[in-house]
Motif scaffolding. Structure first.
Motif, PDB file in Angstrom:
ATOM      1  N   HIS A  29       0.855  -0.976   0.057  1.00 53.13           N
ATOM      2  CA  HIS A  29      -0.129  -0.029  -0.030  1.00 53.13           C
ATOM      3  C   HIS A  29       1.032   1.190  -0.219  1.00 53.13           C
ATOM      4  N   ALA A  30       0.381   2.204  -0.658  1.00 53.48           N
ATOM      5  CA  ALA A  30       1.267   3.786  -0.858  1.00 53.48           C
ATOM      6  C   ALA A  30       1.117   4.152   0.724  1.00 53.48           C
ATOM      7  N   ALA A  31       2.378   5.007   0.966  1.00 54.58           N
ATOM      8  CA  ALA A  31       2.726   5.324   2.253  1.00 54.58           C
ATOM      9  C   ALA A  31       1.054   6.208   2.668  1.00 54.58           C
ATOM     10  N   VAL A  32       0.875   5.872   3.978  1.00 54.74           N
ATOM     11  CA  VAL A  32      -0.172   6.909   4.273  1.00 54.74           C
ATOM     12  C   VAL A  32       0.281   7.406   5.843  1.00 54.74           C
ATOM     13  N   ALA A  33      -0.255   8.700   6.193  1.00 55.78           N
ATOM     14  CA  ALA A  33       0.036   9.006   7.467  1.00 55.78           C
ATOM     15  C   ALA A  33      -0.524   8.128   8.714  1.00 55.78           C
ATOM     16  N   HIS A  34       0.354   7.597   9.513  1.00 52.00           N
ATOM     17  CA  HIS A  34      -0.308   6.627  10.743  1.00 52.00           C
ATOM     18  C   HIS A  34      -1.603   7.392  11.562  1.00 52.00           C
ATOM     19  N   TYR A 248      -0.629   9.255  19.766  1.00 49.04           N
ATOM     20  CA  TYR A 248       1.093   8.735  19.343  1.00 49.04           C
ATOM     21  C   TYR A 248       1.529   8.190  20.367  1.00 49.04           C
ATOM     22  N   GLY A 250       4.540   5.235  19.268  1.00 45.48           N
ATOM     23  CA  GLY A 250       5.415   5.046  18.217  1.00 45.48           C
ATOM     24  C   GLY A 250       4.597   4.785  16.878  1.00 45.48           C
ATOM     25  N   THR A 251       5.300   5.139  15.916  1.00 47.78           N
ATOM     26  CA  THR A 251       4.657   5.019  14.531  1.00 47.78           C
ATOM     27  C   THR A 251       4.313   3.582  14.372  1.00 47.78           C
ATOM     28  N   PRO A 252       3.000   3.202  14.137  1.00 48.26           N
ATOM     29  CA  PRO A 252       2.670   1.778  13.754  1.00 48.26           C
ATOM     30  C   PRO A 252       2.916   1.358  12.397  1.00 48.26           C
ATOM     31  N   PRO A 253       3.375  -0.053  12.285  1.00 49.27           N
ATOM     32  CA  PRO A 253       3.684  -0.276  11.005  1.00 49.27           C
ATOM     33  C   PRO A 253       2.581  -0.464   9.836  1.00 49.27           C
ATOM     34  N   THR A 254       2.477   0.761   9.350  1.00 48.05           N
ATOM     35  CA  THR A 254       1.102   0.809   8.593  1.00 48.05           C
ATOM     36  C   THR A 254       1.083  -0.300   7.643  1.00 48.05           C
ATOM     37  N   ASN A 255       2.088  -0.424   6.822  1.00 46.73           N
ATOM     38  CA  ASN A 255       1.849  -1.447   5.658  1.00 46.73           C
ATOM     39  C   ASN A 255       1.377  -3.146   6.133  1.00 46.73           C
TER      40      ASN A 255
ATOM     41  N   GLN B   5       1.827   2.253  -8.003  1.00 47.42           N
ATOM     42  CA  GLN B   5       0.700   2.664  -6.837  1.00 47.42           C
ATOM     43  C   GLN B   5      -0.542   3.096  -7.534  1.00 47.42           C
ATOM     44  N   THR B  69      10.864   4.097  18.470  1.00 45.98           N
ATOM     45  CA  THR B  69      10.556   4.302  19.845  1.00 45.98           C
ATOM     46  C   THR B  69      11.607   3.038  20.574  1.00 45.98           C
ATOM     47  N   PRO B 203       7.128   1.747   7.654  1.00 51.02           N
ATOM     48  CA  PRO B 203       7.621   1.834   9.231  1.00 51.02           C
ATOM     49  C   PRO B 203       7.527   0.230   9.652  1.00 51.02           C
TER      50      PRO B 203
END
Lengths: 360, 360
Positions: A29-34, A248, A250-255, B5, B69, B203
């Motif tokens: 999936h293309a990068a998205v903001a978490h 927030y 930690g950044t979740p592993p979105t993909n 994409q 983190t 991430p």
């Protein structure tokens, strides 16, 4: 837009497992903001669907970037405390490793160890439970090193009868979504798993379901002495994603969350129900095991256990025939583009190999 | 086989960042065994290329499933010990968070905190270093909450001059592969980062480079009281993959490793050298900042720092014009399919927004 996997060897090891095309595509999936409106409901739905995979409306799922191994640390730190007595039922490598992790954090471990290919019996377990007040018991549902399947329902019933205060902790890394489990109905307090086995995803997610008594254990104590592994930080994050108002830590592993979402949709809403999925695993397993027997090969799981539903339906551990070893069998299968797993158990690893048959 | 994409909003937040098609495609790699002959050299090459991104032939890279983190926990547990005195240079949210993580593990933290938009000056740092023998100093190269860029080279030189035994630890989560850094030449002992910023990956990977003095600190002490975060377990795994003879501790996140491999190939072997990459980031950053100024908008970074290379080249923190706020700007950009990041700094988050301009 087309997407299909390149030709590749068929991966038949007990994890990571083959991943369906739609799940791999979701992983790209293309990068998205978490914290974006596209991503937040995806993570929220993942948590809701995870409850279904273990039949636990009451559980709090916790999904964090990490490997399955990290689940042992999380349980040691958040549910237990240094000095707690814990009984570890050991049916292979992963029981020993769980015990190691617990000891690292000062937990007092007693291991009830079965001979290779067996599992501790109810009388032994009862005697242990009567000998001391254990804070928790841990059970590996399928030990990936031996293919032994534990009878979680029976053990949990026994614990609730003999020592109801003892928490029931299940290592379900090699079993969730492949072997039947009912967290609430069977009285299980914690189940830990990972993304790359029965859940049919690439590896990289540590997944824990914490039941009400596990949460209570966490809440009734001083906050655990850990930063990244502290559920007091993660549980509010999980609740915030489920509520649609992300916070927030930690950044979740979105993909990987997108991939798990796709896989869980198939598991919980696809044409095959979870019950049918378990049945298909049992049937596929029976075919593999019948073939193994018809070839005159033995399994690592004892004959006695094989006869009483004590062999995993997600994988099979096969002993090499006398005089043959890994070098004779595994490269030949690889030439046929099939990858089996080598033996994992110390002292036994040259005596058997492992076939994974979980997932899609 | 085609891969591109889907149309999506342009993600211009300071991480996760837009990911190149070839990296996403690598993230959708068919499942492979984590100890297979296909995968092992990929992981080995990732470790070799990571050394190049921070110009550190002497460092041991450690790549583990987790978020950025988790790097704070790893450093607190493996390089430091309870009771150690550590000086934390704080230029925003992430300095405070690093300090929190250190305190969780019993480290004695002193923070040298700059006013918002500034950074501690050399005289203050020198005075602190002369006041007490610190075991380590931590510096955030780019604090994602303020866009302040620390002068790592100057601070490290100062430390080596005033207090040479003090370990130099850099939080490079928002800077590695975007801002210039030379780990060996500048005398840095540890750099931690994550996959989803300058390294241009999804991430899910925590990445730490440990220099010889950090490894020595680990080796000269009792093994850290952690299971999953223990470098005594991970370093042999890393060495084994680099040597082509993998050993098992936890399943590596295979797909993310493939994605990082692809991204690192572009960064270290692509047509653009690392030096040119830094230059391109500086030029892109200058354009963004010139535009911001021409619009009459102010940045969170102080004018003084802006004039002395103290503003990040990977991102920009822009103050809202008087009378306008997040609700006026961010939704309008989203309508144009561009996603900026909201403010992150406590007490200031409604006063500014953040533009990421790192990566491809």
């Amino acid at each position: 837009m087309t997407f299909h996997q390149e030709d590749h060897k068929l991966l038949m090891i007990p994890g990571p497992i083959e991943v369906a095309d739609d799940v791999l595509y979701a992983n790209a999936h293309a990068a998205v903001a978490h914290v974006s409106p596209q991503f937040v409901p995806v993570f929220g739905e993942v948590l809701q669907m995870l409850r279904k995979t273990v039949d636990a409306p009451s559980a709090q799922p916790i999904v964090v970037a990490g490997s399955g191994t990290m689940g042992w640390d999380m349980i040691s730190l958040n549910v237990l405390q240094p000095g707690d007595d814990v009984l570890v039922l050991t049916t292979g490598y992963f029981g020993d490793a769980f015990a190691d992790a617990l000891r690292t954090y000062g937990v007092q471990v007693e291991q009830l160890r079965a001979p290779v290919g067996g599992r501790p019996g109810p009388d032994e377990i009862r005697a242990k439970l009567e000998s001391k007040k254990f804070r928790a018991i841990t059970i590996t549902q399928v030990d990936t090193s031996t293919a032994v399947l534990s009878d979680i329902k029976a053990v949990s019933e026994l614990v609730h009868q003999v020592s109801p205060e003892t928490l029931v902790v299940v290592d379900g890394v090699c079993s969730v979504a492949s072997e039947e489990i009912h967290m609430d109905a069977w009285g299980i307090d914690v189940i830990m798993t990972a993304s790359q086995k029965g859940l049919g995803c690439p590896p990289g997610l540590c997944i824990v379901m914490a039941g009400p008594r596990a949460i209570q254990a966490l809440e009734s104590r001083k906050s655990p002495a850990t930063y990244y592994l502290n559920w007091n930080r993660w549980i509010p994050v999980m609740k915030s994603y489920e509520a649609g108002t992300p916070i927030y830590f930690g950044t979740p592993p979105t993909n990987l969350i997108y991939a798990l979402h796709q896989s869980l949709k198939t598991i919980t809403e696809g044409p095959v129900s979870l019950q049918e999925r378990y049945k298909m695993h049992r049937e596929a397993s029976k075919k593999v095991k019948d073939t193994i027997r018809s070839l005159g090969l033995k399994q690592l799981v004892s004959e006695e256990l094989q006869a009483s539903n004590g062999a995993s339906n997600s994988m099979t551990a096969v002993c090499y025939p006398d005089g043959l070893g890994a070098a004779d069998i595994l490269p030949k299968m690889a030439q046929r583009d099939i990858v089996f797993g080598a033996g994992l158990l110390k002292d036994y690893k040259d005596k058997y190999f492992r076939i994974g048959h979980m997932g899609h």
